[in-house]
Motif scaffolding. Structure first.
Motif, PDB file in Angstrom:
ATOM      1  N   SER A   1      -9.099   0.425   8.990  1.00 18.36           N
ATOM      2  CA  SER A   1      -8.593   1.047  10.217  1.00 18.36           C
ATOM      3  C   SER A   1      -7.076   0.923  10.313  1.00 18.36           C
ATOM      4  O   SER A   1      -6.404   1.869  10.738  1.00 18.36           O
ATOM      5  CB  SER A   1      -9.264   0.453  11.455  1.00 18.36           C
TER       6      SER A   1
ATOM      7  N   ILE B   1      -4.611   4.184  10.344  1.00 19.40           N
ATOM      8  CA  ILE B   1      -3.600   4.407  11.384  1.00 19.40           C
ATOM      9  C   ILE B   1      -2.216   4.553  10.753  1.00 19.40           C
ATOM     10  O   ILE B   1      -1.437   5.438  11.140  1.00 19.40           O
ATOM     11  CB  ILE B   1      -3.618   3.273  12.420  1.00 19.40           C
TER      12      ILE B   1
ATOM     13  N   SER C   1      -4.556   3.665  19.119  1.00 24.91           N
ATOM     14  CA  SER C   1      -4.501   2.990  17.812  1.00 24.91           C
ATOM     15  C   SER C   1      -4.665   1.486  17.959  1.00 24.91           C
ATOM     16  O   SER C   1      -5.436   0.857  17.229  1.00 24.91           O
ATOM     17  CB  SER C   1      -3.175   3.288  17.121  1.00 24.91           C
TER      18      SER C   1
END
Length: 101
Positions: free
Chosen positions: A37, A41, A60
């Motif tokens: 993740s 991002i 985010s």
């Protein structure tokens, strides 16, 4: 539509994280989703698909934070299950020993 796909996909990934990846004896396996993740991002920021406005930054941060929280919860589920199994074995061993006496 893109936002709905992101939210549904995120929820599915977080559930997979909590109940499958982090809920086992291999603790680093649960780190896959938080690391991916963060990389995802960063990739969105580098390719300019994610702008630097307040909403995108908050989403985010929330997504990465939830990834780490679900990792911790999954790991906790594994430890609870292990403790219950050991307690059950101890109880059964104690019970069988008292029957012999």
């Amino acid at each position: 539509m893109r936002e709905i796909v992101f939210v549904v996909g995120s929820l599915l990934v977080l559930m997979l994280e909590k109940y499958v990846l982090a809920n086992n004896s291999i603790s680093w396996l649960g780190a896959i989703v938080p690391v991916v993740s963060i990389v995802f991002i960063m990739w969105l920021l580098i390719t300019k698909q994610l702008s630097l406005d307040l909403l995108d930054i908050l989403v985010s941060i929330l997504y990465v934070s939830l990834s780490f929280i679900f990792w911790g919860q999954g790991n906790d589920l594994y430890h609870r299950r292990t403790v219950k199994k050991i307690a059950k074995q101890l109880y059964e061993n104690t019970d069988s020993m008292t029957k012999r006496i």
